[in-house]
Design a protein around this motif. Sequence first.
Motif, PDB file in Angstrom:
ATOM      1  N   THR A 156      28.112  69.773  64.376  1.00 43.86           N
ATOM      2  CA  THR A 156      29.092  68.712  64.680  1.00 43.86           C
ATOM      3  C   THR A 156      28.534  67.346  64.293  1.00 43.86           C
ATOM      4  O   THR A 156      29.264  66.481  63.798  1.00 43.86           O
ATOM      5  CB  THR A 156      29.485  68.756  66.175  1.00 43.86           C
ATOM      6  OG1 THR A 156      30.097  70.020  66.434  1.00 43.86           O
ATOM      7  CG2 THR A 156      30.458  67.652  66.536  1.00 43.86           C
ATOM      8  N   VAL A 216      34.108  70.005  72.544  1.00 39.75           N
ATOM      9  CA  VAL A 216      35.476  70.417  72.197  1.00 39.75           C
ATOM     10  C   VAL A 216      36.489  69.448  72.807  1.00 39.75           C
ATOM     11  O   VAL A 216      37.447  69.020  72.145  1.00 39.75           O
ATOM     12  CB  VAL A 216      35.760  71.861  72.683  1.00 39.75           C
ATOM     13  CG1 VAL A 216      37.245  72.204  72.565  1.00 39.75           C
ATOM     14  CG2 VAL A 216      34.929  72.855  71.891  1.00 39.75           C
ATOM     15  N   LEU A 236      31.230  76.106  70.165  1.00 39.76           N
ATOM     16  CA  LEU A 236      31.018  74.700  70.481  1.00 39.76           C
ATOM     17  C   LEU A 236      30.946  74.491  71.998  1.00 39.76           C
ATOM     18  O   LEU A 236      31.576  75.209  72.775  1.00 39.76           O
ATOM     19  CB  LEU A 236      32.163  73.859  69.906  1.00 39.76           C
ATOM     20  CG  LEU A 236      32.336  73.855  68.378  1.00 39.76           C
ATOM     21  CD1 LEU A 236      33.583  73.045  67.995  1.00 39.76           C
ATOM     22  CD2 LEU A 236      31.103  73.276  67.681  1.00 39.76           C
ATOM     23  N   LEU A 277      36.426  66.289  70.815  1.00 42.52           N
ATOM     24  CA  LEU A 277      37.022  66.489  69.482  1.00 42.52           C
ATOM     25  C   LEU A 277      38.554  66.495  69.594  1.00 42.52           C
ATOM     26  O   LEU A 277      39.247  65.884  68.780  1.00 42.52           O
ATOM     27  CB  LEU A 277      36.532  67.800  68.856  1.00 42.52           C
ATOM     28  CG  LEU A 277      35.091  67.813  68.330  1.00 42.52           C
ATOM     29  CD1 LEU A 277      34.623  69.251  68.069  1.00 42.52           C
ATOM     30  CD2 LEU A 277      34.938  66.971  67.061  1.00 42.52           C
ATOM     31  N   ASN A 278      39.055  67.181  70.620  1.00 43.52           N
ATOM     32  CA  ASN A 278      40.506  67.183  70.847  1.00 43.52           C
ATOM     33  C   ASN A 278      41.024  65.791  71.177  1.00 43.52           C
ATOM     34  O   ASN A 278      42.089  65.384  70.709  1.00 43.52           O
ATOM     35  CB  ASN A 278      40.860  68.137  71.993  1.00 43.52           C
ATOM     36  CG  ASN A 278      41.213  69.517  71.480  1.00 43.52           C
ATOM     37  OD1 ASN A 278      42.063  69.669  70.604  1.00 43.52           O
ATOM     38  ND2 ASN A 278      40.553  70.520  72.010  1.00 43.52           N
ATOM     39  N   GLU A 320      38.336  77.159  67.486  1.00 44.30           N
ATOM     40  CA  GLU A 320      39.016  76.489  68.604  1.00 44.30           C
ATOM     41  C   GLU A 320      40.437  76.124  68.196  1.00 44.30           C
ATOM     42  O   GLU A 320      40.649  75.588  67.099  1.00 44.30           O
ATOM     43  CB  GLU A 320      38.272  75.191  68.990  1.00 44.30           C
ATOM     44  CG  GLU A 320      36.884  75.401  69.519  1.00 44.30           C
ATOM     45  CD  GLU A 320      36.853  75.982  70.932  1.00 44.30           C
ATOM     46  OE1 GLU A 320      37.882  75.922  71.634  1.00 44.30           O
ATOM     47  OE2 GLU A 320      35.795  76.515  71.316  1.00 44.30           O
ATOM     48  N   ARG A 321      41.371  76.389  69.091  1.00 43.12           N
ATOM     49  CA  ARG A 321      42.754  75.969  68.824  1.00 43.12           C
ATOM     50  C   ARG A 321      42.933  74.521  69.281  1.00 43.12           C
ATOM     51  O   ARG A 321      42.743  74.215  70.467  1.00 43.12           O
ATOM     52  CB  ARG A 321      43.720  76.882  69.591  1.00 43.12           C
ATOM     53  CG  ARG A 321      45.152  76.457  69.391  1.00 43.12           C
ATOM     54  CD  ARG A 321      46.124  77.398  70.058  1.00 43.12           C
ATOM     55  NE  ARG A 321      47.453  76.815  70.052  1.00 43.12           N
ATOM     56  CZ  ARG A 321      48.532  77.430  70.500  1.00 43.12           C
ATOM     57  NH1 ARG A 321      48.437  78.640  70.982  1.00 43.12           N
ATOM     58  NH2 ARG A 321      49.699  76.842  70.469  1.00 43.12           N
ATOM     59  N   PRO A 322      43.306  73.623  68.354  1.00 42.43           N
ATOM     60  CA  PRO A 322      43.489  72.223  68.766  1.00 42.43           C
ATOM     61  C   PRO A 322      44.580  72.095  69.832  1.00 42.43           C
ATOM     62  O   PRO A 322      45.577  72.821  69.799  1.00 42.43           O
ATOM     63  CB  PRO A 322      43.924  71.521  67.470  1.00 42.43           C
ATOM     64  CG  PRO A 322      43.435  72.413  66.378  1.00 42.43           C
ATOM     65  CD  PRO A 322      43.534  73.809  66.917  1.00 42.43           C
ATOM     66  N   ASN A 354      35.896  76.243  63.700  1.00 41.46           N
ATOM     67  CA  ASN A 354      34.921  76.708  64.691  1.00 41.46           C
ATOM     68  C   ASN A 354      35.568  77.552  65.787  1.00 41.46           C
ATOM     69  O   ASN A 354      35.054  77.643  66.901  1.00 41.46           O
ATOM     70  CB  ASN A 354      34.179  75.502  65.283  1.00 41.46           C
ATOM     71  CG  ASN A 354      33.188  74.940  64.282  1.00 41.46           C
ATOM     72  OD1 ASN A 354      32.073  75.450  64.157  1.00 41.46           O
ATOM     73  ND2 ASN A 354      33.601  73.917  63.524  1.00 41.46           N
ATOM     74  N   TYR A 374      38.382  70.902  61.733  1.00 39.59           N
ATOM     75  CA  TYR A 374      37.017  71.209  62.184  1.00 39.59           C
ATOM     76  C   TYR A 374      37.065  72.115  63.421  1.00 39.59           C
ATOM     77  O   TYR A 374      36.291  73.076  63.524  1.00 39.59           O
ATOM     78  CB  TYR A 374      36.244  69.918  62.485  1.00 39.59           C
ATOM     79  CG  TYR A 374      34.825  70.201  62.912  1.00 39.59           C
ATOM     80  CD1 TYR A 374      33.877  70.603  61.978  1.00 39.59           C
ATOM     81  CD2 TYR A 374      34.448  70.122  64.249  1.00 39.59           C
ATOM     82  CE1 TYR A 374      32.569  70.908  62.364  1.00 39.59           C
ATOM     83  CE2 TYR A 374      33.146  70.418  64.643  1.00 39.59           C
ATOM     84  CZ  TYR A 374      32.219  70.806  63.690  1.00 39.59           C
ATOM     85  OH  TYR A 374      30.932  71.123  64.074  1.00 39.59           O
ATOM     86  N   LEU A 375      37.974  71.803  64.360  1.00 42.72           N
ATOM     87  CA  LEU A 375      38.118  72.665  65.548  1.00 42.72           C
ATOM     88  C   LEU A 375      38.494  74.078  65.112  1.00 42.72           C
ATOM     89  O   LEU A 375      37.910  75.062  65.583  1.00 42.72           O
ATOM     90  CB  LEU A 375      39.191  72.093  66.485  1.00 42.72           C
ATOM     91  CG  LEU A 375      38.753  70.901  67.337  1.00 42.72           C
ATOM     92  CD1 LEU A 375      39.965  70.133  67.869  1.00 42.72           C
ATOM     93  CD2 LEU A 375      37.889  71.365  68.512  1.00 42.72           C
ATOM     94  N   GLN A 376      39.460  74.181  64.210  1.00 46.29           N
ATOM     95  CA  GLN A 376      39.913  75.502  63.747  1.00 46.29           C
ATOM     96  C   GLN A 376      38.796  76.252  63.034  1.00 46.29           C
ATOM     97  O   GLN A 376      38.625  77.463  63.226  1.00 46.29           O
ATOM     98  CB  GLN A 376      41.122  75.341  62.823  1.00 46.29           C
ATOM     99  CG  GLN A 376      42.387  74.999  63.603  1.00 46.29           C
ATOM    100  CD  GLN A 376      43.541  74.574  62.711  1.00 46.29           C
ATOM    101  OE1 GLN A 376      43.342  74.031  61.630  1.00 46.29           O
ATOM    102  NE2 GLN A 376      44.750  74.801  63.175  1.00 46.29           N
TER     103      GLN A 376
END
Length: 170
Positions: free
Chosen positions: A116, A7, A2, A10-11, A66-68, A64, A60-62
């Motif tokens: 996304t 990102v 992403l 999203l966070n 990504e660690r929230p 893809n 969704y982050l996870q």
Amino acid sequence: MLDKKVVKLLNQQVNKEFYSAYLYLDFSNLCYDQGLDGFGSWYKVQAQEERDHAMLFMQYLQNNGERPVLKTVDQPAVTPATVKEVLLEGFQHEQYVTSLIHDLYEAAHTVKDFRTMQFLDWFVKEQGEEENNADNLVKKYELFGDDPKSLYMLNSELSARVYAAPSLVL
Ligand code: FEO
């Protein structure tokens, strides 16, 4: 992978959704305090939905890779004194959340992040419903809120709302 800005937004949305839950719990507490348990229950269910929204953004982050990143959830920024103010603030807040979702959609669109955008489609529709619900509450209150018997009935109507898990599954 992403885009960094996507990102970040999203966070940010994870935090904003938890904030929404916090705000609606505050609204719920005020309604209970004023003896309007149906309104209080309605906002408690709303808070559960907002928590679900936060969980969906985290998932969704996870999904893809990504660690929230969890940040401090702010204290509710508004302090309504009456149920009518609660309803007006609620409507205004949903309009604000819609603008955040649209900003996120725009950021994804700019970098051709179609995945996304597809994820956000559900939220775009959901915000339409949430704004509509909040606006309807304001209108109903303006119509009936000044009459105690009607307010009692509206309070009973709102107490019937039950929590339902989101239709979006990731
Ligand atoms: Fe999660 Fe009410 O928007």
